[in-house]
Design a protein around this motif. Structure first.
Motif, PDB file in Angstrom:
ATOM      1  N   ALA A   1     -11.006  -1.812  -4.633  1.00  0.00           N
ATOM      2  CA  ALA A   1      -9.690  -2.138  -4.945  1.00  0.00           C
ATOM      3  C   ALA A   1      -8.613  -1.470  -4.091  1.00  0.00           C
ATOM      4  N   VAL A   2      -9.062  -0.537  -3.503  1.00  0.00           N
ATOM      5  CA  VAL A   2      -8.072   0.168  -2.615  1.00  0.00           C
ATOM      6  C   VAL A   2      -7.945  -0.669  -1.464  1.00  0.00           C
ATOM      7  N   ALA A   3      -8.922  -1.403  -0.805  1.00  0.00           N
ATOM      8  CA  ALA A   3      -8.872  -2.182   0.464  1.00  0.00           C
ATOM      9  C   ALA A   3      -7.930  -3.301   0.013  1.00  0.00           C
ATOM     10  N   VAL A   4      -8.198  -3.853  -1.100  1.00  0.00           N
ATOM     11  CA  VAL A   4      -7.297  -5.121  -1.495  1.00  0.00           C
ATOM     12  C   VAL A   4      -5.915  -4.607  -1.861  1.00  0.00           C
ATOM     13  N   GLY A   5      -5.806  -3.572  -2.395  1.00  0.00           N
ATOM     14  CA  GLY A   5      -4.385  -3.001  -2.444  1.00  0.00           C
ATOM     15  C   GLY A   5      -3.726  -2.566  -1.333  1.00  0.00           C
TER      16      GLY A   5
ATOM     17  N   TYR B   1       0.964  -4.351   2.336  1.00  0.00           N
ATOM     18  CA  TYR B   1       1.210  -4.910   3.363  1.00  0.00           C
ATOM     19  C   TYR B   1       1.966  -6.222   3.586  1.00  0.00           C
ATOM     20  N   HIS B   2       1.454  -7.311   2.954  1.00  0.00           N
ATOM     21  CA  HIS B   2       1.751  -8.508   2.875  1.00  0.00           C
ATOM     22  C   HIS B   2       3.220  -8.462   2.100  1.00  0.00           C
ATOM     23  N   LEU B   3       3.226  -7.671   1.034  1.00  0.00           N
ATOM     24  CA  LEU B   3       4.607  -7.455   0.454  1.00  0.00           C
ATOM     25  C   LEU B   3       5.828  -7.101   1.346  1.00  0.00           C
ATOM     26  N   ASN B   4       5.575  -6.047   2.271  1.00  0.00           N
ATOM     27  CA  ASN B   4       6.538  -5.591   3.252  1.00  0.00           C
ATOM     28  C   ASN B   4       5.742  -4.857   4.116  1.00  0.00           C
ATOM     29  N   HIS B   5       5.791  -5.371   5.637  1.00  0.00           N
ATOM     30  CA  HIS B   5       5.066  -4.869   6.749  1.00  0.00           C
ATOM     31  C   HIS B   5       5.603  -3.218   6.868  1.00  0.00           C
TER      32      HIS B   5
ATOM     33  N   ALA C   1      -6.185  -2.689   7.926  1.00  0.00           N
ATOM     34  CA  ALA C   1      -7.220  -1.770   7.926  1.00  0.00           C
ATOM     35  C   ALA C   1      -7.906  -1.998   6.573  1.00  0.00           C
ATOM     36  N   GLY C   2      -7.208  -2.427   5.690  1.00  0.00           N
ATOM     37  CA  GLY C   2      -7.756  -2.603   4.229  1.00  0.00           C
ATOM     38  C   GLY C   2      -8.840  -3.878   4.575  1.00  0.00           C
TER      39      GLY C   2
END
Length: 107
Positions: A1-5, A10-14, A22-23
């Motif tokens: 879940a952490v990796a997906v988060g 990152y995709h919401l705002n770089h 890294a996720g």
């Protein structure tokens, strides 16, 4: 879940989380650990038997989430604009089977 988060943020705002890819690496490391542990526990099974059990468990776990995402995406797209899904029906059918690239290759 952490990796997906991490990837979602990152995709919401770089700028919020530079290096969010890294996720993806975290996901692959965790997946490798889980699959390796599963292999170690079922060492007595034959290869074909292990693979059938492994993929049955995987489908049982992933199919409900896949259907939820597909339904939510379709509802969201249809609520924004009429007939936006019509041109995507055939590629979506191929996509469910993992063949969408072949569909587009022969267009």
């Amino acid at each position: 879940a952490v990796a997906v988060g991490v990837v979602v943020v990152y995709h919401l705002n770089h700028a919020w989380l530079p290096g969010g890819f890294a996720g993806v690496d975290m996901f692959f490391v965790i997946s490798g650990y889980v699959v390796g542990g599963s292999l170690q526990q079922s060492i007595a099974l034959h290869t074909g038997e292990y693979l059938s059990v492994f993929f049955a468990r995987r489908m049982k776990r992933l199919t409900p989430v896949l259907l939820l995402v597909l339904i939510c995406t379709a509802v969201s797209l249809e609520s924004q604009q009429q007939n936006v899904l019509a041109p995507s029906i055939m590629p979506a059918r191929y996509g469910l089977l993992g063949w969408s690239n072949n569909y587009y290759a022969f267009q």
